[in-house]
Motif scaffolding. Structure first.
Motif, mmCIF file in Angstrom:
data_model
loop_
_atom_site.group_PDB
_atom_site.id
_atom_site.type_symbol
_atom_site.label_atom_id
_atom_site.label_comp_id
_atom_site.label_asym_id
_atom_site.label_seq_id
_atom_site.Cartn_x
_atom_site.Cartn_y
_atom_site.Cartn_z
ATOM 1 N N ASP A 565 -14.839 -5.046 16.494
ATOM 2 C CA ASP A 565 -16.261 -5.249 16.037
ATOM 3 C C ASP A 565 -15.912 -5.552 14.396
ATOM 4 O O ASP A 565 -16.710 -6.352 13.694
ATOM 5 C CB ASP A 565 -16.958 -3.931 15.847
ATOM 6 N N PHE A 567 -14.071 -7.918 13.246
ATOM 7 C CA PHE A 567 -13.928 -9.380 13.215
ATOM 8 C C PHE A 567 -15.387 -9.841 12.714
ATOM 9 O O PHE A 567 -16.211 -9.632 13.243
ATOM 10 C CB PHE A 567 -13.454 -10.040 14.439
ATOM 11 N N ASN A 568 -15.248 -10.677 11.825
ATOM 12 C CA ASN A 568 -16.635 -11.138 11.058
ATOM 13 C C ASN A 568 -17.021 -12.330 11.620
ATOM 14 O O ASN A 568 -18.318 -12.389 11.892
ATOM 15 C CB ASN A 568 -16.293 -11.420 9.605
ATOM 16 N N ASN A 569 -16.330 -13.199 12.253
ATOM 17 C CA ASN A 569 -16.720 -14.292 12.747
ATOM 18 C C ASN A 569 -17.193 -13.976 14.300
ATOM 19 O O ASN A 569 -16.686 -13.515 14.987
ATOM 20 C CB ASN A 569 -15.728 -15.314 12.908
ATOM 21 N N ILE A 570 -18.477 -14.297 14.566
ATOM 22 C CA ILE A 570 -19.250 -13.934 15.687
ATOM 23 C C ILE A 570 -18.550 -14.415 16.836
ATOM 24 O O ILE A 570 -18.117 -13.816 17.933
ATOM 25 C CB ILE A 570 -20.850 -14.254 15.634
ATOM 26 N N ARG A 571 -18.207 -15.625 16.797
ATOM 27 C CA ARG A 571 -17.514 -16.537 17.742
ATOM 28 C C ARG A 571 -16.093 -15.917 18.202
ATOM 29 O O ARG A 571 -15.766 -15.574 19.477
ATOM 30 C CB ARG A 571 -17.787 -17.893 17.694
ATOM 31 N N ARG A 573 -14.940 -13.063 17.430
ATOM 32 C CA ARG A 573 -15.399 -11.645 17.859
ATOM 33 C C ARG A 573 -15.472 -11.751 19.471
ATOM 34 O O ARG A 573 -15.074 -11.015 20.078
ATOM 35 C CB ARG A 573 -16.643 -11.055 17.004
ATOM 36 N N ILE A 602 -6.473 -11.858 11.320
ATOM 37 C CA ILE A 602 -7.492 -10.862 10.765
ATOM 38 C C ILE A 602 -7.458 -11.285 9.340
ATOM 39 O O ILE A 602 -8.609 -11.580 8.912
ATOM 40 C CB ILE A 602 -6.825 -9.700 10.905
ATOM 41 N N ASP A 603 -6.211 -11.771 8.869
ATOM 42 C CA ASP A 603 -6.589 -12.282 7.482
ATOM 43 C C ASP A 603 -7.331 -13.627 7.292
ATOM 44 O O ASP A 603 -7.997 -13.765 6.301
ATOM 45 C CB ASP A 603 -4.968 -12.457 6.848
ATOM 46 N N ASP A 605 -9.776 -14.503 9.211
ATOM 47 C CA ASP A 605 -11.062 -14.253 9.478
ATOM 48 C C ASP A 605 -11.504 -13.663 8.065
ATOM 49 O O ASP A 605 -12.770 -14.030 7.614
ATOM 50 C CB ASP A 605 -11.115 -13.071 10.541
ATOM 51 N N LYS A 606 -10.818 -12.684 7.581
ATOM 52 C CA LYS A 606 -11.226 -11.968 6.145
ATOM 53 C C LYS A 606 -11.429 -13.179 5.206
ATOM 54 O O LYS A 606 -12.622 -13.215 4.386
ATOM 55 C CB LYS A 606 -10.194 -11.162 5.929
ATOM 56 N N ASN A 608 -12.049 -16.518 5.533
ATOM 57 C CA ASN A 608 -13.106 -17.353 5.927
ATOM 58 C C ASN A 608 -14.475 -16.442 5.649
ATOM 59 O O ASN A 608 -15.441 -17.167 5.351
ATOM 60 C CB ASN A 608 -13.025 -17.784 7.300
ATOM 61 N N TYR A 609 -14.367 -15.327 5.770
ATOM 62 C CA TYR A 609 -15.870 -14.470 5.745
ATOM 63 C C TYR A 609 -16.199 -14.780 4.305
ATOM 64 O O TYR A 609 -17.311 -14.730 3.729
ATOM 65 C CB TYR A 609 -15.454 -13.098 6.209
ATOM 66 N N ALA A 612 -17.336 -17.792 3.164
ATOM 67 C CA ALA A 612 -18.692 -17.889 3.803
ATOM 68 C C ALA A 612 -19.875 -17.135 3.084
ATOM 69 O O ALA A 612 -21.000 -17.604 2.661
ATOM 70 C CB ALA A 612 -19.036 -17.269 5.246
#
Lengths: 666, 158
Positions: A565, A567-571, A573, A602-603, A605-606, A608-609, A612
Motif C-alpha cells: 500500500d 507504493f504511491n503510484n496506483i498502477r 501498486r 521503491i526509491d 516511486d518515491k 516520482n511521487y 508529481a
C-alpha cells in the motif's frame, strides 16, 4: 487408534502402554521394528519440557553387552493422546521386570551372591565401558534397574538418556558435589558420582528398600551429610554385613580421593577383601563459625551455609570473624589460595561494596567448595547443568531470573580459575557461556535469555508458543512448522518471535547477528517488521531448500500489505499486488521478497511521487494565478485593447493613405 | 560644454525658422489641418494615458479622412479660398468626421474584443491544468494533491 510410525522403521502402538517400563520423564509403549527384527523393543514417549541427553545417545552407539537398557533410536512423533508432537526414544525392552517398581517399593533383600554376580559384576563392566567412552550414567537407582530375564538372575541398568543427568535421582543417590545443585543442574559429573549412586543402590538391594525413604528437610539432610558423612546419614542404623560394609564405605565416602575407583570395586568383586576403614570426615576447624544460626565446623558446611543464607552472607564474609576463621581456625593453605584467586585479599573482600554481595558470596562459596556446584543468589548448578536447568525452568520467571543472573554475574571466570583439570566438554560449555554473557542484556530478538537457552541446549527444541507443540529441534524444520502454523485460522501476530529468532541464531550457521540485528531497530517503513522477518525466513527457506510454503507466504503477504500500500503510484501498486499474489502462490518467500524489497523501484516511486506532488502544486499555483487574471481581465484587456486599437487604426490609416496616394497618382 | 550647448540652441533656432517659414508658405494646408484634425485634438485632450493610444487611434483615422481634402488643396489651388470652399462642402466634413468616428469606434470596441479573447485563452489554460491535475490524481491518488495526504506521512522511510 492407528499405530504411530517413526522414521518408517518403528511402529509404536499407542494402545499398548507398558506401564512397568515408564520412567519419571517418559511413558513406555509397545514398539516393533519394521525392518530387521532386533528383539523386543519399547518406545518411550518423553516429556517435551525435559531435555534429553541426545549427545549421550550418539556416544552410546554400539554399546556392548546386554546389561544396559540401550537406546537404539530417537525421533519425534505425532502423539494423538496429547494432540502434539513429542520426542520418542526407542529402547531395547528388558525381558524381565523392574527390580523396584517405585522408590517406595519393598522387596526381598538380595543375597550377597545375587548382588555380586547378578548386579555388581555386570554393573561394574557397564560403568567401565561408560568410563572408557568418557561418559557417565547418572541415573543409577533401584527403580531404574531391570531383571534381564524372567529368571531374575541378572540385573541390568536402566536407561540414562531421557532426562538431564541426575534429574530423576532422589537426593540420597547423588554425591555431595551433585546433590548440592538443583535437580536439573547436577551436571554430567564423573564416574565417581555413578559409583556413589551404585553404592546407595547396592544398599537398597541389600536391605530390600529405600534406605532413606523420606527426607523432611533437604537442607538439613545435606548439612548432616556434609558434617557427619553421607555413609552415616544414608546407611544409618541399617544392619549391613561386614563384607558389604567395606564396599559401601568405599563407595559412599564423600572424599573423592578416598572413594573407590572402578578398579577397586572390580577387585572387591573378584574377591579381594580388606578390613573396613572408617569413612573419612571433612577436616574440622578449630572453632565453628556461626552462619544463619548454625555453627559450621568445616569449609563445605560453611560454603553450604553461606550459599543458602546469601542475603546475609555478605556481612558475614566481610566480618573480621570470618577472616580469622579462615586464616587461623581452618588453617588450610589450599582454601586460602582459592579465596585469594576467587575473591582477592582480605582487604579486597572487606572493602567490597554491598551491591556486589551476591557475587562476593558466590566467589567465596566457590573458593570454599571448588568441586561443588556454582552457587549464586540461592541458585546452585554445575556449569554443565545451567543449560538443562534453563530448559526446564524457562517458564518460571523467578528461576529463569536466577539462571540469568548467574550467567551475567561474571563469576564463571573464577570458577574456571579454581578448577584443576577441566574436561573438554566443560571447557566448551564455559566457552559458550562466555560468548553469550554479553548477549543476555541485548534487547532485540535473537538475543537475551532465549539465546542462552538455545546456545546451551544444542539439541533442545524451540519453545516458541507458536511452534512448541511441533517440537522442532533443527532449523531445517522451521519453515514446515511455520507452514503448519499458517494453516490455522488464528494466526499469531508475526511468524518470528524472540524464541524463533534465538533458536535460529543459536542453531543455524547461516543466520548470524548481521541478519538478526535489524529486528532490534525499527524504522518508519510500513510493515517494516514483517519485511525484516520475511528476509530472515527467505534465507532459512533458501538455505534448507525444504519445499514451498504457500500458507506461510500468504501469511507474509497479508503482513506486508502495508508495504504494498505504501507504493504511491496506483498502477504500480496494482501491478505489485498482482505480482505478490502470484509469488505467494508459488510458496517461495524469496520470490515475495524480491518484489517487496526492491529498493530501486521503491526509491523511483518515491521520487516520482515527490515530482508529481510538485507538479500538482505548480498547476494549482498557475490556476490560482489565472483565476486572478480572469478576475482582473477588464484592467488587462483595457490597456491591451487600447494598444490593439492604436495598432489597428495605425495599420488601417497607413494602408488607406498608401492606397489613396497610389490611386491618385495612377 | 559651452560650445556644444550653443550649437544645440542654434540648431533648434534653425529648425524653428524652417518650420515657421514652411507654415508661412503653407498656410492653407495648415488651416485645413487645424480645422480637420479637431477630433484628434479632442482625443488628445481627453487621453490620460502616457502612451496616447486614443490619440493614435483617432488621429490615424482622422488623418486618413482628411487626406483627400489635402490632396485636392495641393493639386487644384493651394489658397485660402480653396481651403474655405473645401470646408464649406458638408461632404468634406462628413468624410473627415466619419473617419475620426471610425477611429473612435475602433478604440472603444477593441478592449471588449481583447477581453473576450483573453478570458477564452485563460479558461482554456485552466482547463488544461485541471485535466493534468486530474490525471496526476488518477495516477498517484488523492494524496498527490496534498489533501488527506496520509500516504506521504507513512512512506517517509520507504
Amino acid at each position: 487408534m492407528a499405530p504411530v510410525i517413526l522414521k518408517e522403521l518403528f511402529e509404536i502402538d499407542d494402545s499398548v502402554p507398558l506401564a512397568g517400563y515408564d520412567s519419571p520423564s517418559g511413558k513406555a509403549y509397545a514398539c516393533k521394528n519394521l525392518g530387521e527384527p532386533q528383539g523386543d523393543l519399547m518406545a518411550m514417549i518423553c516429556e517435551p519440557s525435559i531435555p534429553m541427553r541426545m549427545d549421550q545417545i550418539t556416544a552410546l552407539d554400539g554399546f556392548p553387552g546386554t546389561v544396559l537398557v540401550k537406546c537404539i533410536d530417537s525421533g519425534v512423533v505425532n502423539w494423538a493422546t496429547s494432540g502434539r508432537r513429542q520426542p520418542v526414544l526407542i529402547f531395547e525392552k528388558p525381558a524381565g521386570s523392574r527390580v523396584f517398581e517405585t522408590m517406595e517399593s519393598v522387596i526381598t533383600p538380595l543375597t550377597d551372591d545375587q548382588i555380586i554376580t547378578g548386579f555388581l559384576t555386570p554393573a561394574v563392566a557397564t560403568l567401565r565401558e561408560f568410563a572408557t567412552r568418557g561418559l557417565t550414567h547418572r541415573n543409577i537407582r533401584p527403580s531404574n534397574l531391570f531383571y534381564s530375564d524372567d529368571s531374575a538372575r541378572l540385573i541390568m541398568l536402566g536407561e540414562c538418556v531421557s532426562a538431564p543427568p541426575g534429574y530423576n535421582q532422589p537426593l540420597i543417590f547423588e554425591s555431595l558435589e551433585c546433590g548440592l545443585a538443583v535437580e536439573m543442574g547436577r551436571g554430567v559429573g564423573t564416574p565417581a558420582d555413578d559409583l556413589f549412586a551404585l553404592g546407595v543402590t547396592l544398599l537398597s538391594l541389600l536391605i530390600g528398600r529405600n534406605p532413606v525413604p523420606q527426607i523432611e528437610d533437604p537442607y538439613s539432610f545435606m548439612l548432616n551429610r556434609i558434617n557427619t558423612g553421607s555413609y552415616a546419614n544414608i546407611v544409618g542404623n541399617h544392619r549391613i554385613q561386614m563384607n558389604m560394609m567395606e564396599l559401601l564405605r568405599g563407595l559412599l565416602t564423600d572424599d573423592l580421593a578416598e572413594r573407590w575407583p572402578l578398579a577397586d570395586v572390580q577387585l572387591w568383586v573378584s574377591g579381594r577383601r580388606l578390613t573396613p576403614k572408617q569413612v573419612k570426615l571433612p577436616a574440622k576447624a578449630a572453632r565453628p563459625i556461626p552462619i544463619g544460626g548454625f555453627e559450621h565446623e568445616n569449609v563445605r558446611s560453611a560454603a553450604h551455609g553461606l550459599s543458602l543464607n546469601w542475603p546475609i552472607a555478605g556481612d558475614v564474609i566481610r566480618g573480621q570473624d570470618f577472616d580469622t576463621w579462615i586464616r587461623r581456625s581452618l588453617n588450610d593453605e589450599v582454601i586460602l589460595n582459592n579465596l585469594n584467586k576467587a575473591a582477592g585479599t582480605a582487604q579486597a573482600i572487606q572493602s567490597s561494596p554491598r551491591a556486589d554481595d551476591a557475587r562476593l558470596v558466590a566467589k567465596v562459596v566457590m573458593a570454599l567448595d571448588a568441586s561443588g556446584p556454582i552457587r549464586h543468589k540461592g541458585f546452585a548448578s554445575h556449569i554443565d547443568g545451567i543449560g538443562p536447568t534453563l530448559a526446564v525452568v524457562f517458564q518460571d520467571d523467578i528461576l529463569r531470573k536466577q539462571v540469568e543472573d548467574l550467567i551475567t554475574s561474571g563469576i564463571l571466570k573464577q570458577w574456571l580459575a579454581l578448577q584443576g583439570r577441566v574436561k573438554t566438554e566443560l571447557m566448551n560449555i564455559y566457552g559458550t557461556l562466555e560468548k553469550i554473557q554479553p548477549m543476555v542484556a541485548l534487547p532485540g530478538p535473537g538475543f537475551g535469555i532465549e539465546r542462552c537457552l538455545y546456545e546451551l541446549n544444542p539439541y533442545g527444541h524451540c519453545i516458541s508458543p507458536m511452534i512448541e507443540h511441533l517440537y522442532i529441534t533443527q532449523t531445517s524444520e522451521l519453515i514446515p512448522a511455520l507452514e503448519a502454523v499458517a494453516h490455522d485460522e488464528n494466526l499469531p501476530p508475526m511468524p518470528i518471535d524472540r524464541h524463533i529468532a534465538a533458536f535460529l541464531a543459536a542453531h543455524s550457521e547461516h543466520i548470524d547477528e548481521r541478519i538478526l540485528r535489524p529486528l532490534t531497530h525499527k524504522d518508519n517503513r510500513p510493515a517494516d517488521e514483517a519485511l525484516k522477518v520475511m528476509r530472515i525466513l527467505a534465507r532459512v527457506q533458501s538455505v534448507y531448500s525444504n519445499g514451498s510454503a504457500p500458507n506461510l507466504c500468504l501469511w507474509l503477504k497479508d503482513l506486508t500489505q502495508p508495504a504494498v500500500d505504501a507504493f504511491n503510484n496506483i498502477r504500480l501498486r496494482e501491478q505489485i499486488e498482482r505480482q505478490v499474489v502470484q509469488a505467494s502462490e508459488t510458496g517461495f518467500i524469496v520470490a515475495l521478497m524480491r518484489i517487496l524489497d526492491d529498493n530501486k523501484v521503491i526509491d523511483l516511486d518515491k521520487e516520482n511521487y515527490r515530482k508529481a506532488q510538485q507538479e500538482y502544486k505548480q498547476c494549482s499555483a498557475q490556476i490560482h494565478r489565472m483565476d486572478i487574471g480572469l478576475e482582473q481581465k477588464e484592467n488587462l484587456a483595457g490597456e491591451l485593447g487600447e494598444q490593439v486599437a492604436a495598432v489597428i487604426s495605425g495599420v488601417i490609416g497607413s494602408i488607406g493613405a498608401t492606397v489613396f496616394v497610389m490611386l491618385y497618382l495612377v | 560644454m559651452a560650445t556644444s550647448s550653443a550649437s544645440a540652441s542654434s540648431t533648434k533656432a534653425i529648425i524653428i525658422l524652417i518650420i515657421v517659414g514652411l507654415l508661412v508658405f503653407t498656410l492653407p494646408t495648415v488651416l485645413v489641418l487645424m480645422a480637420g484634425m479637431i477630433p484628434s485634438f479632442i482625443a488628445y485632450a481627453t487621453d490620460r494615458r502616457r502612451e496616447k493610444y486614443k490619440t493614435l487611434s483617432v488621429g490615424c483615422m482622422n488623418f486618413l479622412g482628411l487626406l483627400p481634402l489635402l490632396t485636392m488643396l495641393w493639386t487644384k489651388d493651394h489658397s485660402f479660398d480653396m481651403a474655405f470652399s473645401l470646408f464649406a462642402d458638408p461632404f468634406s466634413w462628413l468624410m473627415v468626421l466619419g473617419a475620426a468616428a471610425a477611429g473612435w469606434t475602433i478604440f472603444l470596441i477593441a478592449p471588449s474584443v481583447v477581453a473576450m479573447f483573453l478570458s477564452a485563452r485563460i479558461e482554456l489554460s485552466v482547463d488544461r491544468l485541471k485535466r493534468r491535475q486530474n490525471k496526476l490524481i488518477e495516477e498517484w491518488g488523492d494524496g498527490v494533491s496534498g489533501n488527506n495526504d496520509t500516504r506521504s506521512n507513512t512512506d517517509n522511510g520507504g
